[in-house]
Design a protein around this motif. Structure first.
Motif, PDB file in Angstrom:
ATOM      1  N   CYS A   1       0.867  -1.187   0.000  1.00  0.00           N
ATOM      2  CA  CYS A   1       0.000   0.000   0.000  1.00  0.00           C
ATOM      3  C   CYS A   1       0.905   1.240   0.000  1.00  0.00           C
ATOM      4  CB  CYS A   1      -0.973  -0.014   1.178  1.00  0.00           C
ATOM      5  SG  CYS A   1      -0.191   0.010   2.803  1.00  0.00           S
ATOM      6  N   LEU A   2       0.401   2.371   0.470  1.00  0.00           N
ATOM      7  CA  LEU A   2       1.206   3.596   0.440  1.00  0.00           C
ATOM      8  C   LEU A   2       2.154   3.678   1.652  1.00  0.00           C
ATOM      9  CD1 LEU A   2       1.842   6.436  -0.683  1.00  0.00           C
ATOM     10  CD2 LEU A   2      -0.240   7.255   0.438  1.00  0.00           C
ATOM     11  N   GLY A   3       1.587   3.601   2.863  1.00  0.00           N
ATOM     12  CA  GLY A   3       2.392   3.830   4.060  1.00  0.00           C
ATOM     13  C   GLY A   3       2.871   2.584   4.775  1.00  0.00           C
ATOM     14  N   ASN A   4       2.283   1.425   4.443  1.00  0.00           N
ATOM     15  CA  ASN A   4       2.570   0.138   5.108  1.00  0.00           C
ATOM     16  C   ASN A   4       2.244   0.173   6.609  1.00  0.00           C
ATOM     17  OD1 ASN A   4       5.411  -2.108   5.630  1.00  0.00           O
ATOM     18  ND2 ASN A   4       3.329  -2.646   5.134  1.00  0.00           N
ATOM     19  N   ILE A   5       1.236   0.993   6.969  1.00  0.00           N
ATOM     20  CA  ILE A   5       0.799   0.971   8.382  1.00  0.00           C
ATOM     21  C   ILE A   5      -0.704   0.722   8.522  1.00  0.00           C
ATOM     22  CG2 ILE A   5       2.707   2.319   9.365  1.00  0.00           C
ATOM     23  CD1 ILE A   5       0.775   4.770   9.296  1.00  0.00           C
ATOM     24  N   CYS A   6      -1.454   0.699   7.410  1.00  0.00           N
ATOM     25  CA  CYS A   6      -2.901   0.429   7.511  1.00  0.00           C
ATOM     26  C   CYS A   6      -3.311  -0.785   6.671  1.00  0.00           C
ATOM     27  CB  CYS A   6      -3.722   1.646   7.086  1.00  0.00           C
ATOM     28  SG  CYS A   6      -3.428   3.114   8.112  1.00  0.00           S
ATOM     29  N   ARG A   7      -3.383  -0.623   5.356  1.00  0.00           N
ATOM     30  CA  ARG A   7      -3.978  -1.674   4.521  1.00  0.00           C
ATOM     31  C   ARG A   7      -3.083  -2.888   4.315  1.00  0.00           C
ATOM     32  NH1 ARG A   7      -5.158   2.306  -0.249  1.00  0.00           N
ATOM     33  NH2 ARG A   7      -3.211   3.097   0.656  1.00  0.00           N
TER      34      ARG A   7
ATOM     35  N   TRP B   1       7.796   6.723   4.619  1.00  0.00           N
ATOM     36  CA  TRP B   1       7.568   7.657   5.736  1.00  0.00           C
ATOM     37  C   TRP B   1       7.517   6.987   7.104  1.00  0.00           C
ATOM     38  CZ3 TRP B   1       2.600   8.772   2.660  1.00  0.00           C
ATOM     39  CH2 TRP B   1       2.915   9.526   1.505  1.00  0.00           C
ATOM     40  N   HIS B   2       7.007   5.763   7.167  1.00  0.00           N
ATOM     41  CA  HIS B   2       6.748   5.131   8.472  1.00  0.00           C
ATOM     42  C   HIS B   2       7.685   3.957   8.742  1.00  0.00           C
ATOM     43  CE1 HIS B   2       3.156   7.613   8.831  1.00  0.00           C
ATOM     44  NE2 HIS B   2       2.917   7.326   7.566  1.00  0.00           N
TER      45      HIS B   2
ATOM     46  N   ASP C   1      -8.316   3.809   1.242  1.00  0.00           N
ATOM     47  CA  ASP C   1      -7.331   4.243   2.229  1.00  0.00           C
ATOM     48  C   ASP C   1      -8.080   4.794   3.458  1.00  0.00           C
ATOM     49  OD1 ASP C   1      -5.388   5.482   3.710  1.00  0.00           O
ATOM     50  OD2 ASP C   1      -4.502   6.583   2.022  1.00  0.00           O
ATOM     51  N   PRO C   2      -7.921   4.155   4.634  1.00  0.00           N
ATOM     52  CA  PRO C   2      -8.690   4.586   5.816  1.00  0.00           C
ATOM     53  C   PRO C   2      -7.982   5.653   6.642  1.00  0.00           C
ATOM     54  CG  PRO C   2      -7.424   2.649   6.380  1.00  0.00           C
ATOM     55  CD  PRO C   2      -7.060   2.989   4.940  1.00  0.00           C
ATOM     56  N   TYR C   3      -6.760   6.042   6.244  1.00  0.00           N
ATOM     57  CA  TYR C   3      -5.882   6.840   7.100  1.00  0.00           C
ATOM     58  C   TYR C   3      -6.545   8.115   7.624  1.00  0.00           C
ATOM     59  CZ  TYR C   3      -1.504   8.889   8.819  1.00  0.00           C
ATOM     60  OH  TYR C   3      -0.518   9.428   9.606  1.00  0.00           O
TER      61      TYR C   3
HETATM   62  P1  4NP Z   1      -1.784   2.819   4.149  1.00  0.00           P
HETATM   63  O1  4NP Z   1      -2.435   4.164   4.736  1.00  0.00           O
HETATM   64  O2  4NP Z   1      -1.208   3.170   2.788  1.00  0.00           O
HETATM   65  O3  4NP Z   1      -2.952   1.884   4.052  1.00  0.00           O
HETATM   66  O4  4NP Z   1      -0.742   2.378   5.136  1.00  0.00           O
HETATM   67  C1  4NP Z   1      -1.728   5.355   4.866  1.00  0.00           C
HETATM   68  C2  4NP Z   1      -0.839   5.520   5.900  1.00  0.00           C
HETATM   69  C3  4NP Z   1      -0.182   6.721   6.061  1.00  0.00           C
HETATM   70  C4  4NP Z   1      -0.419   7.753   5.181  1.00  0.00           C
HETATM   71  C5  4NP Z   1      -1.306   7.582   4.123  1.00  0.00           C
HETATM   72  C6  4NP Z   1      -1.969   6.384   3.969  1.00  0.00           C
HETATM   73  N1  4NP Z   1       0.253   9.000   5.358  1.00  0.00           N
HETATM   74  O5  4NP Z   1      -0.077   9.963   4.630  1.00  0.00           O
HETATM   75  O6  4NP Z   1       1.128   9.095   6.234  1.00  0.00           O
END
Ligand code: 4NP
Length: 159
Positions: free
Chosen positions: A9-15, A46-47, A126-128
């Motif tokens: 996914c984008l951040g590797n902390i949610c999906r 970022w994470h 994206d649930p962020y």
């Molecule tokens: P993910 O969600 O791609 O499902 O992990 C996000 C996590 C962090 C951010 C965006 C989406 N962010 O903007 O930091």
């Protein structure tokens, strides 16, 4: 030799950690952990090194999945040398992966939800910036697609 699956996914902390944890539980419950390896990564770094978002951990825990030991990392070009299935959560992730993909990569690269039975969502939202409901929806959609992906891999690899 095992089949290696990477969720992105984008951040590797949610999906994608949700996908990793849920898919891994299905693999373990099916007794296939010797044959299928699972990981996840983000297109952004970022994470890097962080545990999943607290809301992600809570939504998964409510359905019986422990994501607390997972740690974020950025996807690498080298991942295309290691993984057999690189599975994107949305079309932006897929687009970014297509750009990173070496020309010789011929294994699977595509959208995760195409393996699910539900037809309402093509991409994992994206649930962020969302609410608890959005995090619960991620778990529901991942459970559906994870089962479909495991069925697909078992069928195609005689497992
Ligand atoms: P993910 O969600 O791609 O499902 O992990 C996000 C996590 C962090 C951010 C965006 C989406 N962010 O903007 O930091």
């Amino acid at each position: 030799m095992s089949i290696k699956v990477l969720f992105v996914c984008l951040g590797n902390i949610c999906r994608s950690p949700t996908a990793e944890g849920i898919f891994l539980k299905l693999v373990n419950d099916a007794g296939l952990s010797k044959y299928i390896a699972v990981d996840s990564a983000g297109t952004a770094g970022w994470h890097e090194g962080r545990a999943p978002d607290a809301r992600t951990i809570a939504a998964a825990k409510a359905q019986g999945y422990d994501l607390s030991t997972l740690r974020a990392r950025q996807v690498l070009k080298d991942d295309f040398e290691k993984f057999d299935y690189i599975v994107a959560m949305d079309s932006e992730n897929l687009h970014d992966l297509e750009r990173l993909k070496p020309a010789h990569y011929t294994d699977y690269l595509g959208l995760f939800l195409t393996f699910g039975l539900q037809k309402k969502y093509r991409e994992l939202p994206d649930p962020y910036h969302g609410t608890d409901k959005d995090f619960e929806l991620v778990v529901d959609l991942v459970e559906d697609a994870a089962q479909g992906l495991l069925d697909h891999i078992r069928k195609n690899n005689a497992l």
